[in-house]
Design a protein around this motif. Structure first.
Motif, PDB file in Angstrom:
ATOM      1  N   LEU A  55      15.005  65.452  88.353  1.00 36.21           N
ATOM      2  CA  LEU A  55      14.321  64.671  89.124  1.00 36.21           C
ATOM      3  C   LEU A  55      14.924  63.377  90.193  1.00 36.21           C
ATOM      4  O   LEU A  55      15.003  63.462  90.761  1.00 36.21           O
ATOM      5  N   GLU A  56      16.502  63.218  89.281  1.00 30.90           N
ATOM      6  CA  GLU A  56      16.956  62.331  89.529  1.00 30.90           C
ATOM      7  C   GLU A  56      18.479  62.303  89.328  1.00 30.90           C
ATOM      8  O   GLU A  56      19.257  62.653  87.987  1.00 30.90           O
ATOM      9  N   LYS A  57      19.517  62.287  90.427  1.00 34.05           N
ATOM     10  CA  LYS A  57      20.877  62.595  89.918  1.00 34.05           C
ATOM     11  C   LYS A  57      22.020  61.451  90.372  1.00 34.05           C
ATOM     12  O   LYS A  57      21.464  60.581  91.401  1.00 34.05           O
ATOM     13  N   SER A  58      22.278  60.716  89.245  1.00 31.90           N
ATOM     14  CA  SER A  58      23.210  59.468  89.863  1.00 31.90           C
ATOM     15  C   SER A  58      24.231  59.417  90.623  1.00 31.90           C
ATOM     16  O   SER A  58      25.017  60.809  91.232  1.00 31.90           O
ATOM     17  N   ARG A  59      24.513  58.885  91.674  1.00 31.25           N
ATOM     18  CA  ARG A  59      25.428  58.615  92.545  1.00 31.25           C
ATOM     19  C   ARG A  59      27.031  59.377  91.913  1.00 31.25           C
ATOM     20  O   ARG A  59      28.411  59.438  92.519  1.00 31.25           O
ATOM     21  N   LEU A  60      27.136  58.843  90.013  1.00 35.99           N
ATOM     22  CA  LEU A  60      27.900  58.880  89.451  1.00 35.99           C
ATOM     23  C   LEU A  60      28.709  60.326  89.355  1.00 35.99           C
ATOM     24  O   LEU A  60      29.665  60.860  88.798  1.00 35.99           O
ATOM     25  N   LEU A  61      27.466  60.951  89.314  1.00 41.14           N
ATOM     26  CA  LEU A  61      27.335  62.395  88.573  1.00 41.14           C
ATOM     27  C   LEU A  61      28.427  63.560  90.314  1.00 41.14           C
ATOM     28  O   LEU A  61      27.791  63.991  91.171  1.00 41.14           O
ATOM     29  N   SER A  62      29.335  63.616  89.934  1.00 42.16           N
ATOM     30  CA  SER A  62      30.238  63.646  91.030  1.00 42.16           C
ATOM     31  C   SER A  62      29.661  65.605  90.830  1.00 42.16           C
ATOM     32  O   SER A  62      28.790  65.905  89.910  1.00 42.16           O
ATOM     33  N   ASP A  63      30.286  65.984  92.197  1.00 39.66           N
ATOM     34  CA  ASP A  63      30.167  67.250  92.088  1.00 39.66           C
ATOM     35  C   ASP A  63      30.380  68.329  90.747  1.00 39.66           C
ATOM     36  O   ASP A  63      30.676  70.522  91.022  1.00 39.66           O
ATOM     37  N   ARG A  64      31.577  67.584  90.193  1.00 40.95           N
ATOM     38  CA  ARG A  64      32.596  68.198  89.317  1.00 40.95           C
ATOM     39  C   ARG A  64      31.026  68.277  87.217  1.00 40.95           C
ATOM     40  O   ARG A  64      31.469  68.795  87.062  1.00 40.95           O
ATOM     41  N   PHE A  65      30.314  67.242  87.297  1.00 42.40           N
ATOM     42  CA  PHE A  65      28.974  67.337  86.745  1.00 42.40           C
ATOM     43  C   PHE A  65      28.057  67.862  87.307  1.00 42.40           C
ATOM     44  O   PHE A  65      27.397  67.799  88.469  1.00 42.40           O
ATOM     45  N   SER A  66      27.848  69.313  85.968  1.00 44.28           N
ATOM     46  CA  SER A  66      26.334  69.791  86.484  1.00 44.28           C
ATOM     47  C   SER A  66      25.289  69.537  85.024  1.00 44.28           C
ATOM     48  O   SER A  66      25.788  69.726  84.051  1.00 44.28           O
ATOM     49  N   ALA A  67      24.370  69.800  84.790  1.00 46.00           N
ATOM     50  CA  ALA A  67      23.437  69.338  83.655  1.00 46.00           C
ATOM     51  C   ALA A  67      22.096  70.294  84.340  1.00 46.00           C
ATOM     52  O   ALA A  67      21.721  70.414  85.135  1.00 46.00           O
ATOM     53  N   GLU A  68      22.174  70.496  82.740  1.00 44.89           N
ATOM     54  CA  GLU A  68      20.572  71.646  83.219  1.00 44.89           C
ATOM     55  C   GLU A  68      20.267  71.690  81.775  1.00 44.89           C
ATOM     56  O   GLU A  68      19.934  70.923  80.563  1.00 44.89           O
ATOM     57  N   ARG A  69      18.232  72.271  82.402  1.00 51.95           N
ATOM     58  CA  ARG A  69      17.171  72.479  80.774  1.00 51.95           C
ATOM     59  C   ARG A  69      16.743  73.330  81.443  1.00 51.95           C
ATOM     60  O   ARG A  69      15.607  73.353  81.386  1.00 51.95           O
ATOM     61  N   PRO A  70      17.782  74.320  80.710  1.00 47.81           N
ATOM     62  CA  PRO A  70      16.445  75.514  81.257  1.00 47.81           C
ATOM     63  C   PRO A  70      15.151  75.949  80.878  1.00 47.81           C
ATOM     64  O   PRO A  70      14.088  76.716  81.685  1.00 47.81           O
ATOM     65  N   LYS A  71      15.161  75.644  79.845  1.00 47.63           N
ATOM     66  CA  LYS A  71      13.761  76.033  79.482  1.00 47.63           C
ATOM     67  C   LYS A  71      12.600  74.520  79.051  1.00 47.63           C
ATOM     68  O   LYS A  71      12.382  74.911  78.545  1.00 47.63           O
ATOM     69  N   GLY A  72      13.667  73.867  79.678  1.00 46.35           N
ATOM     70  CA  GLY A  72      12.339  71.820  79.097  1.00 46.35           C
ATOM     71  C   GLY A  72      12.677  71.957  77.649  1.00 46.35           C
ATOM     72  O   GLY A  72      11.557  70.987  77.156  1.00 46.35           O
ATOM     73  N   SER A  73      13.605  72.465  76.730  1.00 47.68           N
ATOM     74  CA  SER A  73      13.510  72.093  75.464  1.00 47.68           C
ATOM     75  C   SER A  73      15.796  70.815  75.323  1.00 47.68           C
ATOM     76  O   SER A  73      14.792  70.140  75.959  1.00 47.68           O
ATOM     77  N   PHE A  74      16.686  72.135  74.913  1.00 45.56           N
ATOM     78  CA  PHE A  74      17.726  71.133  75.144  1.00 45.56           C
ATOM     79  C   PHE A  74      18.585  71.187  76.737  1.00 45.56           C
ATOM     80  O   PHE A  74      17.818  71.710  77.499  1.00 45.56           O
ATOM     81  N   SER A  75      19.331  70.870  76.923  1.00 51.42           N
ATOM     82  CA  SER A  75      19.850  70.312  77.779  1.00 51.42           C
ATOM     83  C   SER A  75      21.178  70.635  77.741  1.00 51.42           C
ATOM     84  O   SER A  75      21.792  70.168  76.636  1.00 51.42           O
ATOM     85  N   THR A  76      21.969  70.994  79.220  1.00 47.70           N
ATOM     86  CA  THR A  76      23.562  70.643  78.532  1.00 47.70           C
ATOM     87  C   THR A  76      23.901  69.975  79.458  1.00 47.70           C
ATOM     88  O   THR A  76      23.102  69.794  80.639  1.00 47.70           O
ATOM     89  N   LEU A  77      25.010  69.541  79.609  1.00 50.83           N
ATOM     90  CA  LEU A  77      25.422  68.851  80.516  1.00 50.83           C
ATOM     91  C   LEU A  77      27.226  68.715  80.193  1.00 50.83           C
ATOM     92  O   LEU A  77      27.967  69.375  79.863  1.00 50.83           O
TER      93      LEU A  77
END
Lengths: 114, 110
Positions: A55-77
């Motif tokens: 729902l929200e990403k900081s400006r700190l999160l450059s295009d080299r950073f990506s995060a996912e939470r595919p099933k709404g449980s664990f997340s990866t950065l």
């Protein structure tokens, strides 16, 4: 309830390599947050998920950073093409449903880029 | 942009003395958090303050919130060495994220 867990706890990588961190929130917590903390500073917000939606990403999160939470449980950065400035503690936090306000933090992943 | 300022940034206390850490923030919010962090460790939740005038106490620590003044205080009573740590305040921005202050490093000397 085992709390928020993060893996790995420490990661040393060479500049230019890709790294991926995992966060397992408290069971049934639908909100998940990533923060970054550098030495001597307070944590800074990176991104926020409600269930699987980012729902929200900081400006700190450059295009080299990506995060996912595919099933709404664990997340990866994932950080691609790491730079020395990426060296920091990466903290994950989770929070329950609407009306629950406390954010519970995991132990963090300390990243060192050489 | 929400700003959160803590002072002092470093506090050296004698055991048995009292002191207060101040947390000022720049926008209206009625949710404020205090966390403790030991060196190399993650954040431990101390208090969640949810309304104007809220006061919470745990052991030698007491936190209060004045939303009209946009000020929270963390009062330490009769400090002991075990309280040595870094203390952060954080403000909840629209329920989406926490914005943290820079932290107050507390050292209690015997």
């Amino acid at each position: 309830d085992t709390g928020v867990s993060q893996d790995p706890r420490h990661k040393i990588t060479k500049r230019g390599q890709n790294v991926t961190f995992r966060c397992d929130p408290i069971s049934e917590h639908n909100r998940l947050y990533w923060y970054r903390q550098t030495l001597g500073q307070g944590p800074e917000f990176l991104t926020y998920f409600q269930n699987e939606a980012q729902l929200e990403k900081s400006r700190l999160l450059s295009d080299r950073f990506s995060a996912e939470r595919p099933k709404g449980s664990f997340s990866t950065l994932e950080i691609q093409r790491t730079e020395q400035g990426d060296s920091a503690m990466y903290l994950c936090a989770s929070r329950g449903a609407w009306g629950e306000y406390e954010q519970y933090f995991g132990p963090g992943t300390r990243l060192t880029v050489t | 942009e929400l700003k959160v300022e803590q002072n002092p940034l470093f506090l050296s206390m004698q055991e048995g003395k009292n002191y207060t850490i101040y947390c000022n923030y720049s926008t209206t919010s009625d949710r404020l958090y205090w966390y403790r962090q030991d060196p190399g460790k993650s954040l431990e939740s101390l208090f969640v303050l949810l309304s104007n005038g809220a006061v919470k106490q745990e052991g030698r620590l007491m936190a209060s919130l004045d939303t009209k003044a946009r000020l929270s205080t963390l009062h330490i009573t009769a400090a002991v060495h075990d309280l040595s740590a870094t203390y952060f305040c954080a403000v909840d921005e629209y329920g989406n994220k926490l914005v943290f202050g820079a932290g107050t490093i507390l050292r209690v000397k015997s």
